[in-house]
Write a protein that holds these residues in place. Structure first.
Motif, PDB file in Angstrom:
ATOM      1  N   ARG A   1       0.830  -1.205   0.000  1.00  0.00           N
ATOM      2  CA  ARG A   1       0.000   0.000   0.000  1.00  0.00           C
ATOM      3  C   ARG A   1       0.863   1.252   0.000  1.00  0.00           C
ATOM      4  N   MET A   2       0.561   2.121  -0.944  1.00  0.00           N
ATOM      5  CA  MET A   2       1.178   3.434  -1.014  1.00  0.00           C
ATOM      6  C   MET A   2       0.294   4.412  -0.236  1.00  0.00           C
ATOM      7  N   LEU A   3       0.604   5.694  -0.308  1.00  0.00           N
ATOM      8  CA  LEU A   3      -0.255   6.719   0.265  1.00  0.00           C
ATOM      9  C   LEU A   3      -1.580   6.737  -0.479  1.00  0.00           C
ATOM     10  N   SER A   4      -2.583   7.389   0.083  1.00  0.00           N
ATOM     11  CA  SER A   4      -3.827   7.563  -0.672  1.00  0.00           C
ATOM     12  C   SER A   4      -3.530   8.469  -1.864  1.00  0.00           C
ATOM     13  N   GLY A   5      -4.368   8.391  -2.883  1.00  0.00           N
ATOM     14  CA  GLY A   5      -4.153   9.176  -4.095  1.00  0.00           C
ATOM     15  C   GLY A   5      -3.979  10.664  -3.842  1.00  0.00           C
ATOM     16  N   PRO A   6      -4.898  11.303  -3.111  1.00  0.00           N
ATOM     17  CA  PRO A   6      -4.772  12.738  -2.870  1.00  0.00           C
ATOM     18  C   PRO A   6      -3.538  13.136  -2.058  1.00  0.00           C
ATOM     19  N   HIS A   7      -2.935  12.164  -1.374  1.00  0.00           N
ATOM     20  CA  HIS A   7      -1.731  12.447  -0.575  1.00  0.00           C
ATOM     21  C   HIS A   7      -0.450  12.015  -1.266  1.00  0.00           C
ATOM     22  N   GLY A   8      -0.524  11.679  -2.554  1.00  0.00           N
ATOM     23  CA  GLY A   8       0.679  11.363  -3.311  1.00  0.00           C
ATOM     24  C   GLY A   8       0.813   9.927  -3.777  1.00  0.00           C
ATOM     25  N   GLY A   9      -0.165   9.085  -3.466  1.00  0.00           N
ATOM     26  CA  GLY A   9      -0.070   7.679  -3.865  1.00  0.00           C
ATOM     27  C   GLY A   9      -0.013   7.466  -5.369  1.00  0.00           C
ATOM     28  N   ASP A  10      -0.778   8.273  -6.119  1.00  0.00           N
ATOM     29  CA  ASP A  10      -0.723   8.163  -7.581  1.00  0.00           C
ATOM     30  C   ASP A  10       0.692   8.471  -8.075  1.00  0.00           C
ATOM     31  N   LEU A  11       1.309   9.493  -7.484  1.00  0.00           N
ATOM     32  CA  LEU A  11       2.664   9.872  -7.876  1.00  0.00           C
ATOM     33  C   LEU A  11       3.681   8.795  -7.487  1.00  0.00           C
ATOM     34  N   GLN A  12       3.493   8.169  -6.323  1.00  0.00           N
ATOM     35  CA  GLN A  12       4.392   7.090  -5.918  1.00  0.00           C
ATOM     36  C   GLN A  12       4.337   5.941  -6.920  1.00  0.00           C
ATOM     37  N   ILE A  13       3.132   5.587  -7.335  1.00  0.00           N
ATOM     38  CA  ILE A  13       2.992   4.507  -8.312  1.00  0.00           C
ATOM     39  C   ILE A  13       3.577   4.941  -9.651  1.00  0.00           C
ATOM     40  N   GLY A  14       3.340   6.190 -10.048  1.00  0.00           N
ATOM     41  CA  GLY A  14       3.911   6.705 -11.297  1.00  0.00           C
ATOM     42  C   GLY A  14       5.430   6.677 -11.289  1.00  0.00           C
ATOM     43  N   ALA A  15       6.038   7.012 -10.173  1.00  0.00           N
ATOM     44  CA  ALA A  15       7.497   6.979 -10.068  1.00  0.00           C
ATOM     45  C   ALA A  15       8.018   5.556 -10.218  1.00  0.00           C
ATOM     46  N   ARG A  16       7.348   4.621  -9.600  1.00  0.00           N
ATOM     47  CA  ARG A  16       7.749   3.210  -9.715  1.00  0.00           C
ATOM     48  C   ARG A  16       7.600   2.735 -11.158  1.00  0.00           C
TER      49      ARG A  16
ATOM     50  N   GLN B   1     -11.681  15.783  -9.150  1.00  0.00           N
ATOM     51  CA  GLN B   1     -10.703  15.268  -8.199  1.00  0.00           C
ATOM     52  C   GLN B   1      -9.701  16.371  -7.863  1.00  0.00           C
ATOM     53  N   PRO B   2      -9.434  16.601  -6.587  1.00  0.00           N
ATOM     54  CA  PRO B   2      -8.512  17.677  -6.208  1.00  0.00           C
ATOM     55  C   PRO B   2      -7.075  17.430  -6.689  1.00  0.00           C
ATOM     56  N   HIS B   3      -6.740  16.182  -6.926  1.00  0.00           N
ATOM     57  CA  HIS B   3      -5.384  15.839  -7.355  1.00  0.00           C
ATOM     58  C   HIS B   3      -5.355  15.453  -8.840  1.00  0.00           C
ATOM     59  N   GLU B   4      -6.189  16.085  -9.634  1.00  0.00           N
ATOM     60  CA  GLU B   4      -6.270  15.793 -11.072  1.00  0.00           C
ATOM     61  C   GLU B   4      -4.903  15.848 -11.776  1.00  0.00           C
ATOM     62  N   PRO B   5      -4.017  16.814 -11.453  1.00  0.00           N
ATOM     63  CA  PRO B   5      -2.701  16.800 -12.104  1.00  0.00           C
ATOM     64  C   PRO B   5      -1.915  15.514 -11.846  1.00  0.00           C
ATOM     65  N   ASP B   6      -2.030  14.957 -10.637  1.00  0.00           N
ATOM     66  CA  ASP B   6      -1.346  13.701 -10.319  1.00  0.00           C
ATOM     67  C   ASP B   6      -1.918  12.548 -11.146  1.00  0.00           C
ATOM     68  N   ILE B   7      -3.233  12.542 -11.296  1.00  0.00           N
ATOM     69  CA  ILE B   7      -3.909  11.501 -12.076  1.00  0.00           C
ATOM     70  C   ILE B   7      -3.452  11.573 -13.526  1.00  0.00           C
ATOM     71  N   ASN B   8      -3.447  12.778 -14.070  1.00  0.00           N
ATOM     72  CA  ASN B   8      -3.009  12.965 -15.461  1.00  0.00           C
ATOM     73  C   ASN B   8      -1.553  12.554 -15.638  1.00  0.00           C
TER      74      ASN B   8
END
Length: 131
Positions: A53-68, A87-94
């Protein structure tokens, strides 16, 4: 090589990804799973799957998965997005979806595509090939 699968879902899609993981639990047991926080916890609790488990998406989890993913650590992304809710973290999702495109990693953003990718993974694993 063991397939490395990332599982992510927006709040209104969490029930869907938990159900999808149940449908494909046998193949997912043969994979290394990584997920954003709540999604990973729900999948692990519901199906007894081992999920990093990474962080939740809004707290950087999407970015952690993207980095991996960017360094070759993710082979498949299942990201059930909610297109109807901002979504408040739309840039991370994109950024994550873009990373999939840049690095040629299959990315499912809906159930139909997820099933196609997971069905292909089942066939590959049954044939003894890596993902």
């Amino acid at each position: 090589m063991t397939p490395r699968v990332a599982l992510i879902a927006h709040d209104h899609k969490k029930d869907d990804i938990v159900a999808l993981a149940g449908e494909y639990a046998e193949v997912l047991r043969r994979c290394e799973l990584v997920a954003t926080g709540t999604t990973g916890g729900r999948i692990a609790d519901a199906h007894g799957l081992s999920v990093e488990r990474m962080l939740s998406g809004p707290h950087g989890g999407d970015l952690q998965i993207g980095a991996r993913l960017a360094v070759g650590g993710v082979d498949i992304v299942i990201f059930l997005r909610d297109p109807m809710t901002p979504q408040p973290h739309e840039p991370d999702i994109n950024a994550l979806v873009r990373a999939c495109d840049v690095h040629n990693v299959p990315c499912a953003t809906n159930i139909a595509t997820a099933r196609l990718i997971l069905d292909a993974l089942v066939r590959r694993l049954d044939e003894g090939k890596s993902a």
